[in-house]
Scaffold this active site. Structure first.
Site, PDB file in Angstrom:
ATOM      1  N   SER A 128      65.928  -0.296  60.528  1.00 23.74           N
ATOM      2  CA  SER A 128      66.137  -0.939  59.234  1.00 23.74           C
ATOM      3  C   SER A 128      65.528  -2.331  59.246  1.00 23.74           C
ATOM      4  CB  SER A 128      67.640  -1.035  58.948  1.00 23.74           C
ATOM      5  OG  SER A 128      67.857  -2.047  57.980  1.00 23.74           O
ATOM      6  N   HIS A 174      63.085   2.276  57.565  1.00 24.50           N
ATOM      7  CA  HIS A 174      64.191   2.226  56.601  1.00 24.50           C
ATOM      8  C   HIS A 174      64.184   0.892  55.863  1.00 24.50           C
ATOM      9  CE1 HIS A 174      68.305   3.515  55.339  1.00 24.50           C
ATOM     10  NE2 HIS A 174      68.592   2.224  55.387  1.00 24.50           N
ATOM     11  N   ASP A 221      66.099  -1.397  53.032  1.00 26.39           N
ATOM     12  CA  ASP A 221      67.353  -1.555  52.297  1.00 26.39           C
ATOM     13  C   ASP A 221      67.151  -2.394  51.039  1.00 26.39           C
ATOM     14  OD1 ASP A 221      69.371  -0.185  53.935  1.00 26.39           O
ATOM     15  OD2 ASP A 221      68.754  -1.617  55.470  1.00 26.39           O
ATOM     16  N   MET A 246      68.880  -3.995  47.793  1.00 26.80           N
ATOM     17  CA  MET A 246      70.202  -4.387  47.276  1.00 26.80           C
ATOM     18  C   MET A 246      70.028  -5.287  46.056  1.00 26.80           C
ATOM     19  SD  MET A 246      72.120  -5.266  50.820  1.00 26.80           S
ATOM     20  CE  MET A 246      71.795  -4.353  52.338  1.00 26.80           C
ATOM     21  N   HIS A 306      66.338   2.966  50.840  1.00 26.27           N
ATOM     22  CA  HIS A 306      67.781   3.147  50.618  1.00 26.27           C
ATOM     23  C   HIS A 306      68.204   2.220  49.479  1.00 26.27           C
ATOM     24  CE1 HIS A 306      72.072   2.451  52.520  1.00 26.27           C
ATOM     25  NE2 HIS A 306      72.137   2.997  51.327  1.00 26.27           N
ATOM     26  N   MET A 342      70.627   0.485  47.201  1.00 24.93           N
ATOM     27  CA  MET A 342      72.025   0.081  46.992  1.00 24.93           C
ATOM     28  C   MET A 342      72.036  -0.738  45.705  1.00 24.93           C
ATOM     29  SD  MET A 342      72.827  -0.766  50.952  1.00 24.93           S
ATOM     30  CE  MET A 342      71.076  -0.762  51.349  1.00 24.93           C
ATOM     31  N   MET A 351      77.214   6.649  55.317  1.00 23.75           N
ATOM     32  CA  MET A 351      77.378   5.245  55.716  1.00 23.75           C
ATOM     33  C   MET A 351      78.482   5.136  56.760  1.00 23.75           C
ATOM     34  SD  MET A 351      75.081   3.547  54.045  1.00 23.75           S
ATOM     35  CE  MET A 351      75.541   1.973  54.768  1.00 23.75           C
ATOM     36  N   GLY A 392      75.793  -3.304  52.478  1.00 21.92           N
ATOM     37  CA  GLY A 392      75.612  -4.697  52.052  1.00 21.92           C
ATOM     38  C   GLY A 392      75.044  -5.602  53.128  1.00 21.92           C
ATOM     39  N   PHE A 393      75.457  -5.389  54.369  1.00 17.03           N
ATOM     40  CA  PHE A 393      75.029  -6.301  55.436  1.00 17.03           C
ATOM     41  C   PHE A 393      74.783  -5.557  56.746  1.00 17.03           C
ATOM     42  CE2 PHE A 393      77.633  -8.534  52.385  1.00 17.03           C
ATOM     43  CZ  PHE A 393      76.838  -9.634  52.078  1.00 17.03           C
ATOM     44  N   GLY A 394      73.833  -6.089  57.525  1.00 11.78           N
ATOM     45  CA  GLY A 394      73.600  -5.559  58.859  1.00 11.78           C
ATOM     46  C   GLY A 394      74.622  -6.144  59.823  1.00 11.78           C
ATOM     47  N   ASP A 402      74.044   5.579  58.983  1.00 14.30           N
ATOM     48  CA  ASP A 402      73.535   4.223  58.756  1.00 14.30           C
ATOM     49  C   ASP A 402      74.663   3.207  58.900  1.00 14.30           C
ATOM     50  OD1 ASP A 402      72.198   1.960  57.943  1.00 14.30           O
ATOM     51  OD2 ASP A 402      71.819   2.642  55.892  1.00 14.30           O
ATOM     52  N   GLY A 422      75.824   0.066  62.117  1.00 11.52           N
ATOM     53  CA  GLY A 422      76.492  -0.123  63.407  1.00 11.52           C
ATOM     54  C   GLY A 422      76.050   0.821  64.507  1.00 11.52           C
ATOM     55  N   GLY A 465      69.414  -1.293  62.634  1.00  6.86           N
ATOM     56  CA  GLY A 465      68.817  -2.593  62.336  1.00  6.86           C
ATOM     57  C   GLY A 465      68.928  -3.529  63.521  1.00  6.86           C
TER      58      GLY A 465
HETATM   59  C1  DX5 Z   1      73.709  -1.732  55.407  1.00  6.24           C
HETATM   60  C2  DX5 Z   1      72.340  -1.116  55.498  1.00  6.24           C
HETATM   61  C3  DX5 Z   1      71.935  -0.712  56.877  1.00  6.24           C
HETATM   62  C4  DX5 Z   1      71.906  -1.852  57.857  1.00  6.24           C
HETATM   63  C5  DX5 Z   1      72.053  -1.346  59.248  1.00  6.24           C
HETATM   64  O1  DX5 Z   1      74.057  -1.892  54.069  1.00  6.24           O
HETATM   65  O2  DX5 Z   1      72.290   0.061  54.702  1.00  6.24           O
HETATM   66  O3  DX5 Z   1      70.697  -0.043  56.841  1.00  6.24           O
HETATM   67  O4  DX5 Z   1      70.754  -2.597  57.766  1.00  6.24           O
HETATM   68  O5  DX5 Z   1      72.063  -2.434  60.100  1.00  6.24           O
HETATM   69  P1  DX5 Z   1      72.843  -2.410  61.482  1.00  6.24           P
HETATM   70  O6  DX5 Z   1      72.173  -1.381  62.347  1.00  6.24           O
HETATM   71  O7  DX5 Z   1      72.707  -3.792  61.983  1.00  6.24           O
HETATM   72  O8  DX5 Z   1      74.274  -2.030  61.185  1.00  6.24           O
HETATM   73 ZN    ZN Z   2      70.450   1.321  54.877  1.00  2.00          ZN
END
Ligand code: DX5
Ligand code: ZN
Length: 216
Positions: free
Chosen positions: A6, A31, A33, A35, A64, A66, A135, A140-142, A173, A175, A195
């Site tokens: 990601s 990938h 993201d 948002m 992806h 969002m 998910m 929303g966040f990595g 997707d 963690g 990511g």
């Molecule tokens: C979260 C994103 C993911 C995210 C994954 O909203 O959809 O793609 O970037 O990042 P990691 O691998 O750090 O959880």
């Molecule tokens: Zn994603």
């Protein structure tokens, strides 16, 4: 296991280079993201950025979405070079119309479920989907922690696909790391998004390889 790094965790100042770097390191897909600050409390990239980094790799681009109204932006992301577009079942757009629009643009469609949404909600659409994205964090966040309790969704979905003779890819997707990938692989996931674990690794190629080998 296929690995889709990601770009959310890459260096945004040199995003094109980052796409090329992750390609050289052995990624299977890229990938991206998207948002909108409305469907999720964060804002990232739009179609112009996707188009700008598209020439840096020949790997499939998986976008992806969002965003609250995915249907409105399908044409723009298809034109920007998306090969796969996934959107949330919780979004406002009509689901059948959105899938149809993605197909009309010659792009492969996928549906995404948030942690609180039962996986059975995608069952009525399985016939027309290329992929389902589960998910394993709140979108929303990595850098968030992997939710182990989402694994039964993968098993259920795989069983349903087998029962109906469908070949829909299952992706996880959020963690995903060398510590959590084993559970997703055991449950039957085909592709993982990663990511932090890929972009923050000292040896990116080794990190990708480790995830790819998780189901062997
Ligand atoms: C979260 C994103 C993911 C995210 C994954 O909203 O959809 O793609 O970037 O990042 P990691 O691998 O750090 O959880
Ligand atoms: Zn994603």
């Amino acid at each position: 296991m296929k690995v889709a790094p990601s770009l959310l965790s890459c260096n945004f100042a040199v995003m094109g280079e980052e796409v090329a770097r992750v390609d050289r390191a052995g990624a299977d897909l890229i990938h991206l993201d998207v948002m909108d600050g409305h469907f999720v409390p964060n804002i990232t990239i739009g179609p112009d950025i996707v188009a700008a980094v598209r020439p840096f790799s020949r790997l499939p681009f998986e976008v992806h979405l969002m965003i609250s109204d995915p249907l409105r932006y399908i044409d723009a992301f298809a034109k920007a070079g998306a090969d796969i577009i996934t959107f949330h079942i919780e979004a406002d757009s009509d689901i059948d119309a959105t899938i149809e629009q993605i197909r009309r643009c010659h792009v492969r469609p996928g549906l995404v479920v948030k942690p609180g949404t039962p996986v059975e909600s995608v069952f009525p659409y399985l016939d027309s989907l290329y992929m389902v994205l589960i998910m394993t964090v709140e979108p929303g966040f990595g850098g968030q922690s992997f939710m182990t309790d989402m694994m039964p969704k993968i098993t259920l979905l795989k069983e349903e696909c087998r029962r109906r003779g469908l070949d829909v890819l299952v992706e996880v997707d959020g963690g995903v790391s060398e510590k959590t990938i084993g559970q997703a692989a055991a449950a039957g996931a085909d592709i993982c998004v990663s990511g932090t674990c890929v972009f923050k690794a000292n040896d990116m190629a080794a990190a990708i390889r480790l995830l790819q080998q998780s189901d062997q």
